[in-house]
Design an enzyme around this catalytic site. Structure first.
Site, PDB file in Angstrom:
ATOM      1  N   THR A  63       0.842  -1.188   0.000  1.00 19.65           N
ATOM      2  CA  THR A  63       0.000   0.000   0.000  1.00 19.65           C
ATOM      3  C   THR A  63       0.879   1.241   0.000  1.00 19.65           C
ATOM      4  OG1 THR A  63      -1.893   1.054   1.099  1.00 19.65           O
ATOM      5  CG2 THR A  63      -0.250   0.018   2.530  1.00 19.65           C
ATOM      6  N   LYS A  68       3.786   1.500  -4.007  1.00 22.82           N
ATOM      7  CA  LYS A  68       3.341   0.712  -5.154  1.00 22.82           C
ATOM      8  C   LYS A  68       4.255   0.857  -6.372  1.00 22.82           C
ATOM      9  CE  LYS A  68      -1.515   0.539  -3.774  1.00 22.82           C
ATOM     10  NZ  LYS A  68      -2.926   0.767  -4.173  1.00 22.82           N
ATOM     11  N   ASN A  71       0.471  -3.786  -6.357  1.00 20.16           N
ATOM     12  CA  ASN A  71      -0.054  -3.819  -4.992  1.00 20.16           C
ATOM     13  C   ASN A  71      -0.016  -5.221  -4.384  1.00 20.16           C
ATOM     14  OD1 ASN A  71      -2.227  -5.147  -6.230  1.00 20.16           O
ATOM     15  ND2 ASN A  71      -3.742  -4.141  -4.913  1.00 20.16           N
ATOM     16  N   GLY A  95      -9.334  11.588 -12.492  1.00 22.12           N
ATOM     17  CA  GLY A  95      -7.985  11.378 -11.989  1.00 22.12           C
ATOM     18  C   GLY A  95      -7.151  10.605 -12.986  1.00 22.12           C
ATOM     19  N   ALA A  99      -4.124   5.261  -8.972  1.00 19.89           N
ATOM     20  CA  ALA A  99      -5.411   4.581  -8.823  1.00 19.89           C
ATOM     21  C   ALA A  99      -6.128   4.472 -10.162  1.00 19.89           C
ATOM     22  CB  ALA A  99      -6.274   5.335  -7.816  1.00 19.89           C
ATOM     23  N   TYR A 150     -13.322   5.335   1.118  1.00 17.74           N
ATOM     24  CA  TYR A 150     -14.454   4.894   1.926  1.00 17.74           C
ATOM     25  C   TYR A 150     -14.263   5.420   3.341  1.00 17.74           C
ATOM     26  CZ  TYR A 150     -11.239   1.443   3.856  1.00 17.74           C
ATOM     27  OH  TYR A 150     -10.175   0.848   4.465  1.00 17.74           O
TER      28      TYR A 150
END
Length: 292
Positions: free
Chosen positions: A70, A74, A95, A135, A139, A231
Site C-alpha cells: 500500500t 506501489k 499492490n 484522476g 489509482a 471509503y
C-alpha cells in the site's frame, strides 16, 4: 502450507506500507482463510520510507510467501518485481507480490477489485456504458485495463492536468489486447467534461481532503452510479455532491475487499467468497458512524 516435524505451519503474508497500523487487510485475509480452510498468518509490516526493498527481501528470505503493498510503495514494488502480470504492466504499479524462489511476481488487483464491486456487488454493468474516470494517477492507471476489458461504449479520463490524462489514453492505445477498443478512450480537463454519464468513478485523492474534483453537476442523472474509491464511516464530499444531484452512490469499501480476494486467489489458488466480509466491515463502519 508448510510443515515442521510433520505439523502444518501457517504460510506467512503481510501488508507493507507506511503508515500501516490502520490497515484492514489482516482482518479481511483472516476471514478469507477461515472461509477457504487455508492456513495462513497475515500481519502488518511497517517499512521505512527509504527501506521498502530491503524490508520485502528480508521478509521473503525469512520464509514469507507474499505481500500486499500500500501507499507509498506501489511504484517501488513495480520496480522490485522480476515478473509482472499484464494488469501490473498496464497500471505501472504493483499492490501484490508473490514469492516463488528467486522470482518476485508483481500484480495489480485494484482495478479488478473495482470492477468486481461494481458488476457483482452493485449489480451495474459496464458494457456499453458511458464511463467517466476522474484522476490520472496510480489509482486511475490501475483501473484502466480492467475497465476497458468490460467493453464500455466510452471511457473519458478527466484530470486537472490534461497531459496526465493523455498519458493514460496513450497507454490504452499501446496495449495490444485492447487495440480494437482503445479508440473509445479520450482525455479531458475537469472543466471541459460535459454530457451525462452512466458511471462516474472518483480516482483522485480529493476525498482525503474532503474536497470534490471541479466537475459540472450536469454529469449526473438519477441513473448514474457515482463511485468513490475512498471509503469511510460517512459519505465522502464527492458522494455527497453526487447524491445532491440525484445520482446513486457507492464508496470503495467493496473494492478494498474484492481486490484482497483477487490477491488471495493469486497466492492460494482459490477465490474466496466476499459478501460476508464486506457485510461485516460495512456493519463496523455504520457502528462507528453512529457512535461518532
Amino acid at each position: 502450507m508448510s510443515t515442521l516435524n510433520g505439523t502444518a505451519t501457517a504460510d506467512r503474508y503481510v501488508v507493507i506500507g507506511n503508515p500501516i497500523a490502520h490497515s484492514k487487510s489482516p482482518a479481511i485475509h483472516a476471514h478469507f482463510s477461515l472461509l477457504t480452510a487455508q492456513l495462513i498468518d497475515y500481519q502488518r509490516l511497517l517499512a521505512p520510507l527509504d527501506g521498502f526493498a530491503q524490508t520485502v527481501l528480508s521478509f521473503r528470505d525469512s520464509g514469507g510467501k507474499g505481500a500486499n503493498v500500500t501507499v507509498p510503495f506501489k511504484l517501488e514494488a513495480f520496480a522490485l518485481a522480476t515478473q509482472l502480470t499484464p494488469r501490473a504492466q498496464a497500471a505501472g504499479a504493483v499492490n501484490t507480490l508473490k514469492f516463488e524462489g528467486a522470482v518476485i511476481l508483481g500484480d495489480n488487483t485494484d482495478g479488478q477489485g473495482l470492477v468486481a464491486d461494481i458488476v457483482r456487488n452493485a449489480r451495474v454493468t459496464l458494457q456499453g456504458k458511458r464511463v467517466l474516470l476522474l484522476g490520472a494517477g496510480g489509482a486511475a492507471r490501475g483501473a484502466l485495463l480492467p475497465l476497458l476489458e468490460q467493453q464500455p461504449a466510452q471511457l473519458v479520463i478527466a484530470n486537472r492536468t490534461v497531459a496526465r490524462a493523455e498519458e493514460l489514453v496513450l497507454l490504452a492505445h499501446q496495449y495490444e489486447p485492447l487495440a480494437g477498443i482503445a479508440s473509445i478512450v479520450t482525455s479531458s480537463a475537469f472543466s471541459d467534461v460535459n454530457g451525462e454519464f452512466d458511471i462516474v468513478i472518483n480516482a483522485t485523492s480529493a476525498s482525503l481532503h474532503d474536497d470534490v474534483p471541479p466537475v459540472s453537476s450536469g454529469i449526473f442523472t438519477a441513473n448514474t452510479l457515482a463511485y468513490d474509491m475512498m471509503y469511510g464511516a460517512a459519505p465522502t464530499a464527492f458522494l455527497r455532491f453526487a447524491a445532491s444531484h440525484e445520482a446513486q452512490i457507492r464508496d470503495g469499501l467493496g473494492m478494498l475487499v474484492e481486490q484482497a480476494a483477487v490477491a488471495f486467489a493469486l497466492w492460494r489458488g482459490v477465490l474466496p467468497e466476499t459478501a460476508s466480509v464486506l457485510a461485516e466491515l460495512r456493519s463496523a463502519l455504520m457502528a462507528a458512524a453512529r457512535s461518532s
